[in-house]
Motif scaffolding. Structure first.
Motif, PDB file in Angstrom:
ATOM      1  N   GLU A  83      39.426  -5.271 -58.157  1.00 22.40           N
ATOM      2  CA  GLU A  83      40.649  -5.412 -57.360  1.00 22.40           C
ATOM      3  C   GLU A  83      41.138  -4.072 -56.802  1.00 22.40           C
ATOM      4  O   GLU A  83      42.038  -4.042 -55.960  1.00 22.40           O
ATOM      5  CB  GLU A  83      41.760  -6.107 -58.162  1.00 22.40           C
ATOM      6  CG  GLU A  83      42.220  -5.350 -59.372  1.00 22.40           C
ATOM      7  CD  GLU A  83      41.457  -5.683 -60.658  1.00 22.40           C
ATOM      8  OE1 GLU A  83      41.874  -5.189 -61.704  1.00 22.40           O
ATOM      9  OE2 GLU A  83      40.451  -6.408 -60.606  1.00 22.40           O
ATOM     10  N   ASP A  84      40.537  -2.970 -57.250  1.00 21.91           N
ATOM     11  CA  ASP A  84      40.897  -1.641 -56.753  1.00 21.91           C
ATOM     12  C   ASP A  84      39.952  -1.147 -55.660  1.00 21.91           C
ATOM     13  O   ASP A  84      40.033   0.006 -55.243  1.00 21.91           O
ATOM     14  CB  ASP A  84      40.902  -0.626 -57.901  1.00 21.91           C
ATOM     15  CG  ASP A  84      42.042  -0.850 -58.866  1.00 21.91           C
ATOM     16  OD1 ASP A  84      43.044  -1.485 -58.470  1.00 21.91           O
ATOM     17  OD2 ASP A  84      41.939  -0.395 -60.015  1.00 21.91           O
ATOM     18  N   VAL A 134      38.072  -1.958 -51.842  1.00 23.78           N
ATOM     19  CA  VAL A 134      38.018  -2.741 -50.603  1.00 23.78           C
ATOM     20  C   VAL A 134      36.876  -2.212 -49.753  1.00 23.78           C
ATOM     21  O   VAL A 134      36.754  -1.007 -49.544  1.00 23.78           O
ATOM     22  CB  VAL A 134      39.346  -2.651 -49.816  1.00 23.78           C
ATOM     23  CG1 VAL A 134      39.222  -3.360 -48.464  1.00 23.78           C
ATOM     24  CG2 VAL A 134      40.490  -3.252 -50.621  1.00 23.78           C
ATOM     25  N   GLU A 180      46.770   0.631 -48.422  1.00 26.06           N
ATOM     26  CA  GLU A 180      46.063   1.587 -49.276  1.00 26.06           C
ATOM     27  C   GLU A 180      45.354   0.858 -50.392  1.00 26.06           C
ATOM     28  O   GLU A 180      45.734  -0.257 -50.766  1.00 26.06           O
ATOM     29  CB  GLU A 180      47.038   2.593 -49.887  1.00 26.06           C
ATOM     30  CG  GLU A 180      47.622   3.554 -48.898  1.00 26.06           C
ATOM     31  CD  GLU A 180      48.497   4.591 -49.577  1.00 26.06           C
ATOM     32  OE1 GLU A 180      49.138   4.269 -50.607  1.00 26.06           O
ATOM     33  OE2 GLU A 180      48.541   5.724 -49.077  1.00 26.06           O
ATOM     34  N   THR A 181      44.352   1.511 -50.937  1.00 28.25           N
ATOM     35  CA  THR A 181      43.605   0.999 -52.075  1.00 28.25           C
ATOM     36  C   THR A 181      43.060   2.201 -52.849  1.00 28.25           C
ATOM     37  O   THR A 181      42.816   3.258 -52.252  1.00 28.25           O
ATOM     38  CB  THR A 181      42.456   0.074 -51.602  1.00 28.25           C
ATOM     39  OG1 THR A 181      41.831  -0.505 -52.744  1.00 28.25           O
ATOM     40  CG2 THR A 181      41.435   0.814 -50.771  1.00 28.25           C
ATOM     41  N   THR A 193      37.639   2.756 -51.421  1.00 27.59           N
ATOM     42  CA  THR A 193      37.193   2.019 -50.242  1.00 27.59           C
ATOM     43  C   THR A 193      35.807   2.466 -49.828  1.00 27.59           C
ATOM     44  O   THR A 193      35.402   3.607 -50.066  1.00 27.59           O
ATOM     45  CB  THR A 193      38.182   2.179 -49.063  1.00 27.59           C
ATOM     46  OG1 THR A 193      37.866   1.208 -48.065  1.00 27.59           O
ATOM     47  CG2 THR A 193      38.155   3.558 -48.457  1.00 27.59           C
TER      48      THR A 193
END
Length: 142
Positions: A22-23, A25, A78-79, A82
């Protein structure tokens, strides 16, 4: 081949680097119908994208999925980590803009998988040339 390189990188990040799904992308430069990775299963991970017409928050991901979005749709968000893929703009200025937008979404970790043509175009920009020189001085890789 982008899917194969992405599969290896996902395995590395989700496995021994310990980044939570989930962190992470995956951002693509192309829309879902034109993507070689959108919705695909790469190893033990599926790249799950939401409906491009949806404006609702995405639901929580199962442990075997990683979110995929277009670079433009993820702009302003944001993530922690990525990965940029499928960056195929028509001009060098478009390429720099897409890469800048995509990479600045990462809070901690960013990676980019480029075709040889996109790599050559980016390598000729002053900032990437400086980064490459720094990596070479430190014994790293591009």
């Amino acid at each position: 081949e982008v899917p194969k390189a992405l599969s290896r990188l996902l395995h590395e990040l989700l496995g021994w680097r310990g980044i939570a799904n989930e962190d992470l992308v995956v951002q693509t430069g192309v829309a879902a119908p034109n993507s070689a990775v959108w919705g695909k299963r790469l190893g033990n991970v599926t790249l799950a994208g939401r409906d491009p017409d949806s404006h609702e928050a995405p639901p929580p991901l199962p442990h075997d999925e990683v979110r995929v979005e277009t670079i433009h749709r993820f702009k302003g968000l944001e993530t922690p980590a990525t990965i940029l893929v499928e960056v195929y703009p028509s001009t060098k200025a478009d390429l720099r803009t897409l890469v800048r937008i995509g990479l600045t979404r990462a809070q901690t970790y960013a990676a980019i998988i480029l075709t040889p043509e996109a790599r050559a175009a980016l390598d000729s920009t002053p900032i990437v040339a400086a980064i490459n020189r720094e990596l070479e001085l430190k014994g790293g890789t591009k």
